[in-house]
Design an enzyme around this catalytic site. Structure first.
Site, PDB file in Angstrom:
ATOM      1  N   ARG A 112       0.847  -1.185   0.000  1.00 51.49           N
ATOM      2  CA  ARG A 112       0.000   0.000   0.000  1.00 51.49           C
ATOM      3  C   ARG A 112       0.884   1.237   0.000  1.00 51.49           C
ATOM      4  O   ARG A 112       1.703   1.426   0.911  1.00 51.49           O
ATOM      5  CB  ARG A 112      -0.925   0.008   1.220  1.00 51.49           C
ATOM      6  CG  ARG A 112      -1.828   1.237   1.256  1.00 51.49           C
ATOM      7  CD  ARG A 112      -2.777   1.249   2.435  1.00 51.49           C
ATOM      8  NE  ARG A 112      -3.460   2.539   2.452  1.00 51.49           N
ATOM      9  CZ  ARG A 112      -3.486   3.355   3.483  1.00 51.49           C
ATOM     10  NH1 ARG A 112      -2.914   3.025   4.629  1.00 51.49           N
ATOM     11  NH2 ARG A 112      -4.099   4.522   3.400  1.00 51.49           N
ATOM     12  N   HIS A 156      -2.969  11.013   0.838  1.00 52.69           N
ATOM     13  CA  HIS A 156      -2.373  10.797   2.153  1.00 52.69           C
ATOM     14  C   HIS A 156      -1.759  12.117   2.612  1.00 52.69           C
ATOM     15  O   HIS A 156      -0.547  12.216   2.850  1.00 52.69           O
ATOM     16  CB  HIS A 156      -1.331   9.677   2.103  1.00 52.69           C
ATOM     17  CG  HIS A 156      -1.052   9.064   3.443  1.00 52.69           C
ATOM     18  ND1 HIS A 156      -1.088   7.698   3.666  1.00 52.69           N
ATOM     19  CD2 HIS A 156      -0.733   9.621   4.636  1.00 52.69           C
ATOM     20  CE1 HIS A 156      -0.790   7.448   4.932  1.00 52.69           C
ATOM     21  NE2 HIS A 156      -0.573   8.607   5.535  1.00 52.69           N
ATOM     22  N   GLU A 202      -7.264   8.634   6.532  1.00 51.58           N
ATOM     23  CA  GLU A 202      -7.376   9.226   7.868  1.00 51.58           C
ATOM     24  C   GLU A 202      -7.934  10.651   7.888  1.00 51.58           C
ATOM     25  O   GLU A 202      -7.288  11.591   8.343  1.00 51.58           O
ATOM     26  CB  GLU A 202      -6.025   9.181   8.590  1.00 51.58           C
ATOM     27  CG  GLU A 202      -5.596   7.778   8.942  1.00 51.58           C
ATOM     28  CD  GLU A 202      -4.457   7.725   9.959  1.00 51.58           C
ATOM     29  OE1 GLU A 202      -3.918   8.793  10.329  1.00 51.58           O
ATOM     30  OE2 GLU A 202      -4.116   6.615  10.393  1.00 51.58           O
ATOM     31  N   GLU A 391      -3.557  -0.002   8.177  1.00 47.84           N
ATOM     32  CA  GLU A 391      -2.369   0.348   8.943  1.00 47.84           C
ATOM     33  C   GLU A 391      -2.481  -0.287  10.324  1.00 47.84           C
ATOM     34  O   GLU A 391      -3.546  -0.286  10.937  1.00 47.84           O
ATOM     35  CB  GLU A 391      -2.203   1.867   9.124  1.00 47.84           C
ATOM     36  CG  GLU A 391      -1.854   2.629   7.869  1.00 47.84           C
ATOM     37  CD  GLU A 391      -1.639   4.120   8.143  1.00 47.84           C
ATOM     38  OE1 GLU A 391      -1.316   4.481   9.305  1.00 47.84           O
ATOM     39  OE2 GLU A 391      -1.788   4.921   7.207  1.00 47.84           O
TER      40      GLU A 391
END
Length: 486
Positions: A112, A156, A202, A391
């Site tokens: 990933r 990200h 996130e 994660e």
């Protein structure tokens, strides 16, 4: 007599006892019971490792890449703990073949990684950079040549600075539209080789830290109404990206989010407390995951937000809840331990005692049961049939020993226990299909700079030498056995 026994004396005596210094072993003592075979993960379970673009790539000024909000933020004095930046980081941009070799050494079959939006669209929108995806073309070919399946993340945290300057970043729906265009372009170019795409990584972290508390890029402290609107816009961007990938990508491309879910754990496993944890999980994730998976904000969320609730339309809710193929969960530590309550909304959050154990990062409390409860609760609440742990891992106070090795026993302890609990969940039917360990190697750990090390491979950031830690051997053994073992 008792006063003569300190902790040190007790440890010494215990050690001598272990060596048989307190008398000979009896025949009964010498019997060894064969250990049972460790419980296996399902056949075909995906074992992988994870990284992100800004944390490892470096080469921030090469091949037409534009600046991101983290480039600007990390160069602002006082923002990064060790006063560093990721201009070079792991130099992965030039050393990607070596790093793919590290993944292969582990026996992992999946990787990933994230794509840097400012490499593809230096201004965030407009004409794509001709060299923007060249690096990822090379990376994908190298991964596939080594039998490693690529799992790409579109966002990200490295928002193009141009969008922050022009629109206020995620404060504006214009950024949502720009993200959809970027997602569609990437899907059209790369889904001949990338079959799995994560939209946003996130939201819960980068919205609160970056726009609410000012700790992450872009360093803003917005009032509650604006912060809720930012979160809504990110959810909208996710939905638009899902639609864009469906429209522009190859048939069969699978897509979903990767979220650091607010992890709610029942303090004691009783039916009432488990039900309380279900309610808490839904409500504590109402601003992002729940609206994405149910297509609505919960009544409790809207009541709590009051006049600060986000502004939205029914059409936006439909976009946000566009069907996904899987749910990615980033799991590190519990955010809340809960018990049942007679008062609305049906749960109480318990305070953490100051003695609660944690890893080398203070926030990373050790609670292996989190890896059991979080996917179990998510699968039940939102009826998800495919979950990836996108994660999981820990920082450690890694030191190179005199013999040149890194004996990160605490990381092995952490991983062993979390993976054992994850296997427990899967054995009970929770649909976790794969696991991506964070992180493949030490990297730029955001506001901590290079002070916190999460990698299976130690990185000397001066020489760029990669050295496997003992945990790399542990993880290799897990993958080979498809089981945690001892």
């Amino acid at each position: 007599m008792a006063g003569r026994f300190s902790r040190r004396n007790f440890a010494k005596l215990a050690g001598l006892a272990g060596l048989g210094m307190f008398g000979p072993a009896t025949a009964q003592d010498s019997k060894i019971i064969a250990a049972p075979e460790p419980a296996k993960f399902p056949a075909g379970f995906i074992w992988g490792a994870a990284t992100s673009a800004y944390q490892i790539e470096g080469a921030v000024n090469e091949d037409g890449r534009g600046p991101s909000i983290w480039d600007i933020f990390s160069h602002t004095p006082g923002k990064i703990g060790d006063n560093t930046n990721a201009d070079r980081a792991n130099d992965h941009y030039h050393r990607y073949k070596e790093d793919v070799g590290l993944i292969k050494e582990l026996g992992a079959k999946a990787y990933r990684f994230s794509i840097a939006w400012p490499r593809v669209f230096p201004e965030g929108t407009g004409t794509p950079n001709p060299k923007g995806l060249d690096f990822y073309d090379r990376l994908l070919d190298e991964l596939l040549a080594n039998g490693i399946e690529p799992y790409a993340t579109l966002y990200h945290w490295d928002l193009p600075q141009a969008l922050q300057d022009r629109f206020g970043g995620w404060e504006s729906a214009d950024t949502c539209k720009a993200f959809a265009d970027y997602a569609g372009y990437v899907a059209k170019r790369l889904t001949d080789r990338v079959k799995y795409i994560f939209t946003v990584n996130e939201c819960g972290r980068f919205v609160n830290f970056g726009y609410g508390w000012g700790l992450d890029a872009p360093g803003l402290t917005l009032p509650p109404a604006q912060l809720n609107q930012v979160r809504h816009n990110v959810a909208l961007a996710h939905g638009l990206a899902v639609q864009a990938v469906r429209a522009q990508g190859r048939a069969g491309t699978k897509i979903g989010p990767a979220e650091n879910i607010a992890a709610c754990v029942p303090a004691i496993d009783t039916p009432d407390n488990v039900r309380a944890a279900e309610i808490a999980t839904r409500e504590m994730n109402a601003g992002f995951l729940n609206v994405m998976l149910e297509g609505k904000y919960t009544d409790a969320f809207l009541k709590y937000a009051g006049k600060d609730a986000p502004k939205y339309t029914e059409d936006e809710l439909k976009i946000i809840s566009s069907p996904i193929d899987f749910l990615g969960l980033n799991i590190y530590a519990p955010q809340y331990y809960v018990v049942a309550s007679d008062r609305a909304p049906g749960f109480d959050v318990l305070p953490f005692p100051t003695s609660f154990p944690h890893m080398s990062s203070d926030w990373l409390r050790i609670a292996p049961e989190t890896a059991y409860w979080v996917p179990r609760l998510a699968a039940k609440i939102w009826k998800v049939d495919t979950i990836y742990i996108t994660e999981n891992g820990t920082s450690s106070d890694d030191k190179i020993s005199n013999d040149g090795n890194i004996y990160d026993l605490d990381r092995i302890m952490y991983l062993r226990n979390y993976l054992t609990q994850l296997q427990r969940a899967i054995s009970e039917g929770v649909p976790v299909r794969g696991y991506f360990l964070w992180s493949l190697m030490d990297n730029f750990e955001w506001i901590y700079g290079y002070e916190k090390r999460f990698g299976l491979y130690h990185v000397d950031f001066e020489t760029q030498r990669r050295t496997p830690k003992l945990s790399a051997s542990f993880y290799r053994n897990v993958i080979a056995k498809n089981a945690v073992g001892a």
